[in-house]
Design a protein around this motif. Structure first.
Motif, PDB file in Angstrom:
ATOM      1  N   ARG A  66      -8.964   3.597  13.795  1.00 39.00           N
ATOM      2  CA  ARG A  66      -9.677   2.663  14.670  1.00 39.00           C
ATOM      3  C   ARG A  66      -9.369   2.949  16.120  1.00 39.00           C
ATOM      4  O   ARG A  66     -10.214   2.896  16.973  1.00 39.00           O
ATOM      5  CB  ARG A  66      -9.276   1.223  14.369  1.00 39.00           C
ATOM      6  CG  ARG A  66      -9.743   0.733  13.036  1.00 39.00           C
ATOM      7  CD  ARG A  66      -9.276  -0.667  12.849  1.00 39.00           C
ATOM      8  NE  ARG A  66      -7.808  -0.665  12.781  1.00 39.00           N
ATOM      9  CZ  ARG A  66      -7.102  -1.504  12.072  1.00 39.00           C
ATOM     10  NH1 ARG A  66      -7.679  -2.439  11.393  1.00 39.00           N
ATOM     11  NH2 ARG A  66      -5.794  -1.427  12.037  1.00 39.00           N
ATOM     12  N   LYS A  67      -8.113   3.205  16.397  1.00 37.51           N
ATOM     13  CA  LYS A  67      -7.646   3.509  17.741  1.00 37.51           C
ATOM     14  C   LYS A  67      -6.664   4.651  17.604  1.00 37.51           C
ATOM     15  O   LYS A  67      -5.986   4.766  16.614  1.00 37.51           O
ATOM     16  CB  LYS A  67      -6.901   2.325  18.354  1.00 37.51           C
ATOM     17  CG  LYS A  67      -7.707   1.068  18.475  1.00 37.51           C
ATOM     18  CD  LYS A  67      -6.808  -0.023  18.991  1.00 37.51           C
ATOM     19  CE  LYS A  67      -7.478  -1.369  18.918  1.00 37.51           C
ATOM     20  NZ  LYS A  67      -6.559  -2.448  19.216  1.00 37.51           N
ATOM     21  N   PRO A  80      -2.438  -5.609   9.451  1.00 36.66           N
ATOM     22  CA  PRO A  80      -2.541  -5.997  10.861  1.00 36.66           C
ATOM     23  C   PRO A  80      -1.881  -4.934  11.734  1.00 36.66           C
ATOM     24  O   PRO A  80      -0.938  -4.273  11.305  1.00 36.66           O
ATOM     25  CB  PRO A  80      -1.751  -7.306  10.930  1.00 36.66           C
ATOM     26  CG  PRO A  80      -1.693  -7.801   9.528  1.00 36.66           C
ATOM     27  CD  PRO A  80      -1.753  -6.583   8.651  1.00 36.66           C
ATOM     28  N   GLU A  81      -2.395  -4.764  12.936  1.00 34.42           N
ATOM     29  CA  GLU A  81      -1.912  -3.698  13.813  1.00 34.42           C
ATOM     30  C   GLU A  81      -0.399  -3.771  14.026  1.00 34.42           C
ATOM     31  O   GLU A  81       0.267  -2.757  14.080  1.00 34.42           O
ATOM     32  CB  GLU A  81      -2.632  -3.767  15.151  1.00 34.42           C
ATOM     33  CG  GLU A  81      -2.439  -2.538  15.989  1.00 34.42           C
ATOM     34  CD  GLU A  81      -3.370  -2.524  17.173  1.00 34.42           C
ATOM     35  OE1 GLU A  81      -2.872  -2.223  18.263  1.00 34.42           O
ATOM     36  OE2 GLU A  81      -4.553  -2.820  17.005  1.00 34.42           O
ATOM     37  N   SER A  82       0.153  -4.967  14.096  1.00 39.66           N
ATOM     38  CA  SER A  82       1.592  -5.105  14.324  1.00 39.66           C
ATOM     39  C   SER A  82       2.416  -4.536  13.173  1.00 39.66           C
ATOM     40  O   SER A  82       3.535  -4.084  13.363  1.00 39.66           O
ATOM     41  CB  SER A  82       1.960  -6.573  14.531  1.00 39.66           C
ATOM     42  OG  SER A  82       1.642  -7.322  13.370  1.00 39.66           O
ATOM     43  N   GLU A  83       1.858  -4.528  11.972  1.00 41.67           N
ATOM     44  CA  GLU A  83       2.560  -3.980  10.812  1.00 41.67           C
ATOM     45  C   GLU A  83       2.271  -2.507  10.614  1.00 41.67           C
ATOM     46  O   GLU A  83       2.981  -1.829   9.898  1.00 41.67           O
ATOM     47  CB  GLU A  83       2.139  -4.719   9.538  1.00 41.67           C
ATOM     48  CG  GLU A  83       2.572  -6.151   9.486  1.00 41.67           C
ATOM     49  CD  GLU A  83       2.083  -6.828   8.227  1.00 41.67           C
ATOM     50  OE1 GLU A  83       1.886  -6.139   7.211  1.00 41.67           O
ATOM     51  OE2 GLU A  83       1.878  -8.051   8.269  1.00 41.67           O
ATOM     52  N   ASP A 104      -4.040   2.097   3.604  1.00 43.17           N
ATOM     53  CA  ASP A 104      -3.062   1.021   3.732  1.00 43.17           C
ATOM     54  C   ASP A 104      -2.866   0.654   5.198  1.00 43.17           C
ATOM     55  O   ASP A 104      -2.820  -0.525   5.555  1.00 43.17           O
ATOM     56  CB  ASP A 104      -1.744   1.439   3.090  1.00 43.17           C
ATOM     57  CG  ASP A 104      -0.782   0.285   2.907  1.00 43.17           C
ATOM     58  OD1 ASP A 104      -1.222  -0.810   2.501  1.00 43.17           O
ATOM     59  OD2 ASP A 104       0.428   0.477   3.158  1.00 43.17           O
ATOM     60  N   TRP A 105      -2.776   1.659   6.067  1.00 42.76           N
ATOM     61  CA  TRP A 105      -2.622   1.399   7.503  1.00 42.76           C
ATOM     62  C   TRP A 105      -3.825   0.660   8.058  1.00 42.76           C
ATOM     63  O   TRP A 105      -3.692  -0.196   8.918  1.00 42.76           O
ATOM     64  CB  TRP A 105      -2.426   2.693   8.277  1.00 42.76           C
ATOM     65  CG  TRP A 105      -1.085   3.318   8.095  1.00 42.76           C
ATOM     66  CD1 TRP A 105       0.062   2.727   7.646  1.00 42.76           C
ATOM     67  CD2 TRP A 105      -0.739   4.675   8.372  1.00 42.76           C
ATOM     68  NE1 TRP A 105       1.093   3.643   7.618  1.00 42.76           N
ATOM     69  CE2 TRP A 105       0.630   4.834   8.062  1.00 42.76           C
ATOM     70  CE3 TRP A 105      -1.458   5.761   8.844  1.00 42.76           C
ATOM     71  CZ2 TRP A 105       1.292   6.048   8.225  1.00 42.76           C
ATOM     72  CZ3 TRP A 105      -0.792   6.974   9.002  1.00 42.76           C
ATOM     73  CH2 TRP A 105       0.571   7.111   8.699  1.00 42.76           C
ATOM     74  N   GLU A 106      -5.016   1.006   7.595  1.00 41.84           N
ATOM     75  CA  GLU A 106      -6.235   0.394   8.116  1.00 41.84           C
ATOM     76  C   GLU A 106      -6.347  -1.081   7.759  1.00 41.84           C
ATOM     77  O   GLU A 106      -6.927  -1.856   8.519  1.00 41.84           O
ATOM     78  CB  GLU A 106      -7.479   1.126   7.608  1.00 41.84           C
ATOM     79  CG  GLU A 106      -7.685   2.475   8.248  1.00 41.84           C
ATOM     80  CD  GLU A 106      -7.925   2.402   9.750  1.00 41.84           C
ATOM     81  OE1 GLU A 106      -8.620   1.485  10.218  1.00 41.84           O
ATOM     82  OE2 GLU A 106      -7.389   3.274  10.453  1.00 41.84           O
ATOM     83  N   ILE A 107      -5.824  -1.475   6.614  1.00 44.08           N
ATOM     84  CA  ILE A 107      -5.999  -2.868   6.184  1.00 44.08           C
ATOM     85  C   ILE A 107      -4.876  -3.778   6.644  1.00 44.08           C
ATOM     86  O   ILE A 107      -4.992  -4.985   6.540  1.00 44.08           O
ATOM     87  CB  ILE A 107      -6.170  -2.961   4.652  1.00 44.08           C
ATOM     88  CG1 ILE A 107      -4.917  -2.474   3.932  1.00 44.08           C
ATOM     89  CG2 ILE A 107      -7.412  -2.218   4.204  1.00 44.08           C
ATOM     90  CD1 ILE A 107      -4.936  -2.704   2.434  1.00 44.08           C
TER      91      ILE A 107
END
Length: 87
Positions: free
Chosen positions: A79-80, A56-59, A51-54
């Motif tokens: 990813r980072k 957007p980074e801001s969310e 869920d975190w991977e899909i």
């Protein structure tokens, strides 16, 4: 094949896993000493990471919080390396 968005499927899977974990038969197996190689919590964690991977980074940045007086460390993405240390 499903047309439902992946976040919806992840939420449904998380809800189903929670029902399995709370089921009396599952609890009884654990009480009798059943020790699987992987637990329901492992599957829930995998779904959380997905869920975190899909998102957007801001969310995807979860707030670091406290459990009592213990600081928590929150790592968000593969990813980072995005880690925040709660105080």
């Amino acid at each position: 094949m499903t047309n439902e968005p992946l976040p919806v499927l992840i939420a449904q899977a998380q809800a189903l896993l929670a029902r399995v974990a709370a089921h009396p038969d599952h609890k009884q197996l654990l009480a009798l000493g059943w020790s699987p190689d992987l637990y329901i919590a492992d599957a829930q964690t995998a779904l959380t990471y997905l869920d975190w991977e899909i998102k957007p980074e801001s969310e995807a940045i979860a707030p670091a919080g406290k459990l009592g007086d213990r600081p928590t460390l929150v790592c968000i993405s593969r990813r980072k390396t995005i880690c925040t240390k709660g105080s």
